[in-house]
Design an enzyme around this catalytic site. Sequence first.
Site, mmCIF file in Angstrom:
data_model
loop_
_atom_site.group_PDB
_atom_site.id
_atom_site.type_symbol
_atom_site.label_atom_id
_atom_site.label_comp_id
_atom_site.label_asym_id
_atom_site.label_seq_id
_atom_site.Cartn_x
_atom_site.Cartn_y
_atom_site.Cartn_z
ATOM 1 N N ASN A 73 0.864 -1.187 0.000
ATOM 2 C CA ASN A 73 0.000 0.000 0.000
ATOM 3 C C ASN A 73 0.899 1.236 0.000
ATOM 4 O OD1 ASN A 73 -1.870 1.994 0.417
ATOM 5 N ND2 ASN A 73 -2.475 1.323 2.473
ATOM 6 N N TRP A 74 1.028 1.840 -1.181
ATOM 7 C CA TRP A 74 1.933 2.995 -1.312
ATOM 8 C C TRP A 74 1.291 4.298 -0.846
ATOM 9 C CZ3 TRP A 74 3.917 1.631 -6.940
ATOM 10 C CH2 TRP A 74 4.798 0.554 -6.850
ATOM 11 N N LYS A 75 0.012 4.253 -0.506
ATOM 12 C CA LYS A 75 -0.692 5.441 0.010
ATOM 13 C C LYS A 75 -0.471 6.636 -0.916
ATOM 14 C CE LYS A 75 -0.417 3.382 4.549
ATOM 15 N NZ LYS A 75 -0.483 3.530 5.985
ATOM 16 N N HIS A 123 -10.009 1.176 4.560
ATOM 17 C CA HIS A 123 -8.736 1.353 5.258
ATOM 18 C C HIS A 123 -8.938 2.358 6.400
ATOM 19 C CE1 HIS A 123 -4.650 2.603 6.142
ATOM 20 N NE2 HIS A 123 -4.252 1.479 5.570
ATOM 21 N N GLU A 144 -7.333 4.779 7.452
ATOM 22 C CA GLU A 144 -7.084 6.197 7.119
ATOM 23 C C GLU A 144 -8.280 6.786 6.378
ATOM 24 O OE1 GLU A 144 -3.273 5.600 5.279
ATOM 25 O OE2 GLU A 144 -2.418 5.130 7.234
ATOM 26 N N GLU A 166 -6.060 -4.854 10.666
ATOM 27 C CA GLU A 166 -5.055 -3.808 10.838
ATOM 28 C C GLU A 166 -5.383 -3.008 12.096
ATOM 29 O OE1 GLU A 166 -2.892 -2.696 7.000
ATOM 30 O OE2 GLU A 166 -4.715 -1.512 7.026
ATOM 31 N N GLY A 173 1.560 2.585 10.634
ATOM 32 C CA GLY A 173 2.459 3.713 10.420
ATOM 33 C C GLY A 173 3.152 4.188 11.686
ATOM 34 N N SER A 216 2.667 -1.870 10.645
ATOM 35 C CA SER A 216 4.103 -1.885 10.937
ATOM 36 C C SER A 216 4.760 -3.238 10.648
ATOM 37 C CB SER A 216 4.370 -1.416 12.369
ATOM 38 O OG SER A 216 3.953 -0.062 12.519
ATOM 39 N N GLY A 235 2.527 -1.150 4.449
ATOM 40 C CA GLY A 235 2.552 0.263 4.084
ATOM 41 C C GLY A 235 3.984 0.764 3.997
HETATM 42 P P1 PGA Z 1 2.185 0.454 7.813
HETATM 43 O O1 PGA Z 1 0.799 0.646 7.027
HETATM 44 O O2 PGA Z 1 2.814 -0.808 7.282
HETATM 45 O O3 PGA Z 1 2.980 1.679 7.496
HETATM 46 O O4 PGA Z 1 1.839 0.339 9.258
HETATM 47 C C1 PGA Z 1 -0.061 -0.447 6.806
HETATM 48 C C2 PGA Z 1 -1.311 0.024 6.132
HETATM 49 O O5 PGA Z 1 -1.711 1.162 6.326
HETATM 50 O O6 PGA Z 1 -1.946 -0.733 5.389
#
Ligand code: PGA
Length: 234
Positions: free
Chosen positions: A10-12, A88, A90, A154, A160, A195, A216
């Site tokens: 997931n490159w966001k 997600h 976010e 998650e 993150g 993470s 991520g």
């Molecule tokens: P992260 O993000 O690996 O940076 O914790 C995971 C995600 O948001 O899917």
Amino acid sequence: MTKKTLIAANWKMHAPPVGWDPEDSPYRPRKDLDVIVFPALLDVHVCLEKFLTVGGQYARPEQQGAFTGDVSMRLLAAHGCTWVLCGHSERRLHHGETDAFVAAQAQAAIDAGLHPIICVGENADERDAGKQKEAVERQMNALSHIAGCVIAYEPVWAIGTGKNAEPKDAQIMHAFIRGLLPADQKSTRILYGGSVKQDNAARYLQEDDVDGLLVGTSSLDAAAFRAIIESAVS
Ligand code: PGA
């Protein structure tokens, strides 16, 4: 039937990472694993040109309409995406996506021929209060009529933050989620996200109910992502 492990990047809202496109890039599809990349929307096409398996990070459930700035599931599919993330954390946090909206997204994704990955997970307050199962059960209940998805567990406090869930704690939640699935959906793949790093990926994948990873931050580093892929095949 053994399930294929799924590793998603997931490159966001980041550009494709350095080293994403050579022929031996770790983001390329493989026979032994499902490797899916979720780039920012405007990068979907360049990723498809390099034959990556690509998903959208989000889409609305409606087929079309007056939703300035949005994109539909149908448009994602028409432009070559085969996967999509739904709900997600976010998106739930910054865009007010509700459980009902996420369920509508998942259904629309299936109707458009996409494979949805539905994200669920408790926040820090819920975890501190010992209410992680209740939080996830509420999110899962909204999906009870949806079949044929991948679920990503998650925990929001782990996304993150560098503070990953212990693999044994993730396993407890994955088994709980599997228990909530209808009898004919027990083989649903359940991914862990939050993470994930090259030095902890293998430990998640050793757990019985962890069928893959949603990555991520570490997916933005091609070397780290390659190491995660390698830990999934060794
Ligand atoms: P992260 O993000 O690996 O940076 O914790 C995971 C995600 O948001 O899917």
